[in-house]
Design a protein around this motif. Structure first.
Motif, PDB file in Angstrom:
ATOM      1  N   CYS A   1      25.757  44.129  28.802  1.00  0.00           N
ATOM      2  CA  CYS A   1      26.095  43.169  27.757  1.00  0.00           C
ATOM      3  C   CYS A   1      26.460  41.802  28.325  1.00  0.00           C
ATOM      4  O   CYS A   1      26.156  40.776  27.714  1.00  0.00           O
TER       5      CYS A   1
ATOM      6  N   ALA B   1      23.080  40.208  29.387  1.00  0.00           N
ATOM      7  CA  ALA B   1      22.283  39.918  28.197  1.00  0.00           C
ATOM      8  C   ALA B   1      22.889  38.770  27.402  1.00  0.00           C
ATOM      9  O   ALA B   1      22.168  37.927  26.858  1.00  0.00           O
ATOM     10  N   GLY B   2      24.213  38.716  27.330  1.00  0.00           N
ATOM     11  CA  GLY B   2      24.853  37.620  26.614  1.00  0.00           C
ATOM     12  C   GLY B   2      24.620  36.272  27.255  1.00  0.00           C
ATOM     13  O   GLY B   2      24.541  35.250  26.569  1.00  0.00           O
TER      14      GLY B   2
ATOM     15  N   LEU C   1      21.042  35.239  26.172  1.00  0.00           N
ATOM     16  CA  LEU C   1      20.676  35.485  24.776  1.00  0.00           C
ATOM     17  C   LEU C   1      20.189  34.218  24.081  1.00  0.00           C
ATOM     18  O   LEU C   1      19.206  34.252  23.341  1.00  0.00           O
TER      19      LEU C   1
ATOM     20  N   CYS D   1      16.729  33.414  25.203  1.00  0.00           N
ATOM     21  CA  CYS D   1      15.752  34.450  24.861  1.00  0.00           C
ATOM     22  C   CYS D   1      15.587  34.636  23.359  1.00  0.00           C
ATOM     23  O   CYS D   1      14.630  35.293  22.926  1.00  0.00           O
ATOM     24  N   SER D   2      16.481  34.097  22.565  1.00  0.00           N
ATOM     25  CA  SER D   2      16.405  34.255  21.102  1.00  0.00           C
ATOM     26  C   SER D   2      15.649  33.092  20.489  1.00  0.00           C
ATOM     27  O   SER D   2      16.123  32.428  19.566  1.00  0.00           O
TER      28      SER D   2
ATOM     29  N   CYS E   1      11.763  38.151  27.286  1.00  0.00           N
ATOM     30  CA  CYS E   1      12.937  38.618  28.030  1.00  0.00           C
ATOM     31  C   CYS E   1      13.075  40.118  27.856  1.00  0.00           C
ATOM     32  O   CYS E   1      13.129  40.615  26.724  1.00  0.00           O
TER      33      CYS E   1
ATOM     34  N   VAL F   1      15.616  41.993  25.229  1.00  0.00           N
ATOM     35  CA  VAL F   1      17.009  41.581  25.433  1.00  0.00           C
ATOM     36  C   VAL F   1      17.714  41.331  24.115  1.00  0.00           C
ATOM     37  O   VAL F   1      18.864  41.757  23.915  1.00  0.00           O
ATOM     38  N   THR F   2      17.051  40.662  23.185  1.00  0.00           N
ATOM     39  CA  THR F   2      17.680  40.362  21.891  1.00  0.00           C
ATOM     40  C   THR F   2      17.986  41.641  21.122  1.00  0.00           C
ATOM     41  O   THR F   2      19.084  41.791  20.565  1.00  0.00           O
TER      42      THR F   2
ATOM     43  N   HIS G   1      20.920  43.561  22.846  1.00  0.00           N
ATOM     44  CA  HIS G   1      22.227  42.950  22.592  1.00  0.00           C
ATOM     45  C   HIS G   1      22.682  43.211  21.168  1.00  0.00           C
ATOM     46  O   HIS G   1      23.860  43.491  20.923  1.00  0.00           O
TER      47      HIS G   1
ATOM     48  N   CYS H   1      25.661  45.631  21.996  1.00  0.00           N
ATOM     49  CA  CYS H   1      26.769  44.741  22.378  1.00  0.00           C
ATOM     50  C   CYS H   1      27.562  44.189  21.208  1.00  0.00           C
ATOM     51  O   CYS H   1      28.696  43.732  21.414  1.00  0.00           O
TER      52      CYS H   1
END
Length: 338
Positions: A155, A158-159, A162, A165-166, A175, A187-188, A191, A195
């Motif tokens: 997390c 990834a955070g 984010l 990648c978003s 990602c 990844v999105t 998370h 997360c």
């Protein structure tokens, strides 16, 4: 007894016979150099061996560190350092990596990457970082040229990626995070699924801690006010006796408000008010009868006689004070045995 120079022999041997290089690279090495699994352990790799390559594969060699002066040349386009034991990389390692397009660093022991590590890798398209205990990915990673990023499925990592990648659908950047070699996720999505609950738990814990702190403050205020009120009530009591002084004579606290109209909030004196008259005492307040006026002791003192108070006091004892209650009269001070 050993020779005095014996401890210096290993150091001397190292100077005379330096450690062999991790690899043997001929001077006419090809531009695409494959050295996968060519060394079991390499404590420090001398990057000076690689000057003319545009594709370099160095995975599975037990490389623990790169020489501090290591620099990727602008001609290098594809570099594979995966599956080694690297804990860190020189801060200027990519300072001249203008032509680098693919960089594989997965499955090392990297704990941190410098903040501007990828700033000059402006042509970077693919970056593989999974399998490292990294807490975050530097923001300079996200060059406009970047098309693929692989990170660990954690997390914190990834955070950190984010936001980049978003991006809206149709953008070029992809990602992925990896839990294992074949277990990868977007990844999105990872998370959002794994997360968000952690964030809620943290927020709930913070809120609960804040509520507990507020309750403790309220309880402390209530307790303080109650103790203050109890202390005021106890201080208003008549004739509260304190502990004896150093010479054994007791001290007394009295409140004038119990007899007259003196302000009850005035500080209590360190003596007892003794009301002296020829044959009678002032009217008792609130039903309290002075000890000397009780039936077992009624003094009858003639008007013209002097007043004496005898005790077993010795020299240096605290004197006893007697205050008259009639305005204008002088206070009478009675010193034991005088």
């Amino acid at each position: 007894m050993g020779h005095p120079a014996a401890p210096l022999m290993p150091l001397l041997l190292l100077v005379l016979h330096p450690a062999a290089p991790c690899f043997t690279v001929p001077s006419d090495a090809p531009a695409e150099l494959n050295l996968i699994n060519s060394s079991r352990r390499c404590a420090e790799l001398d990057w000076g061996l690689f000057q003319r390559q545009n594709r370099l594969r160095l995975s599975h060699n037990g490389i623990e560190a790169l020489s501090p002066s290591s620099r990727v040349e602008p001609e290098l386009e594809n570099l594979d350092l995966s599956y080694n034991w690297l804990r860190e990389l020189p801060a200027a390692f990519l300072s001249r990596a203008w032509g680098l397009r693919h960089l594989r660093l997965q499955h090392n022991r990297l704990r941190e990457l410098p903040a501007g590590f990828f700033a000059n890798a402006t042509a970077l398209q693919e970056l593989w970082l999974q399998g490292n205990p990294l807490p975050a990915v530097p923001t300079t990673t996200f060059q406009d040229s970047l098309r693929y990023l692989a990170v660990p499925c954690r997390c914190d990592v990834a955070g950190s990626v984010l936001a980049a990648c978003s991006r809206p659908e149709g953008t070029a950047l992809q990602c992925q995070c990896f839990k294992s070699h074949d277990d990868s996720f977007n990844v999105t999505d990872f998370h959002a699924r794994e997360c968000r609950g952690d964030v809620g738990l943290v927020a709930g814990a913070v809120a609960a801690a804040g509520g507990a702190a507020v309750l403790l403050v309220i309880a402390a205020v209530v307790c303080y006010r109650r103790r203050k009120a109890a202390g005021a009530a106890a201080g208003a009591a008549w004739g509260k006796r304190e502990s004896a002084t150093a010479h054994g004579q007791p001290r007394y606290i009295s409140r004038a408000a119990e007899i007259g109209n003196t302000d009850a909030t005035a500080a209590a004196p360190d003596y007892e008010n003794i009301f002296v008259s020829p044959c009678a005492a002032p009217a008792a307040a609130r039903g309290w009868t002075p000890e000397w006026q009780e039936r077992r002791y009624r003094p009858q003192v003639p008007v013209d006689d002097d007043y004496f108070l005898e005790s077993e006091a010795v020299s240096g004892d605290q004197p006893i004070y007697a205050n008259t209650q009639t305005p204008g009269e002088d206070s009478v001070y009675i010193i034991p045995n005088q």
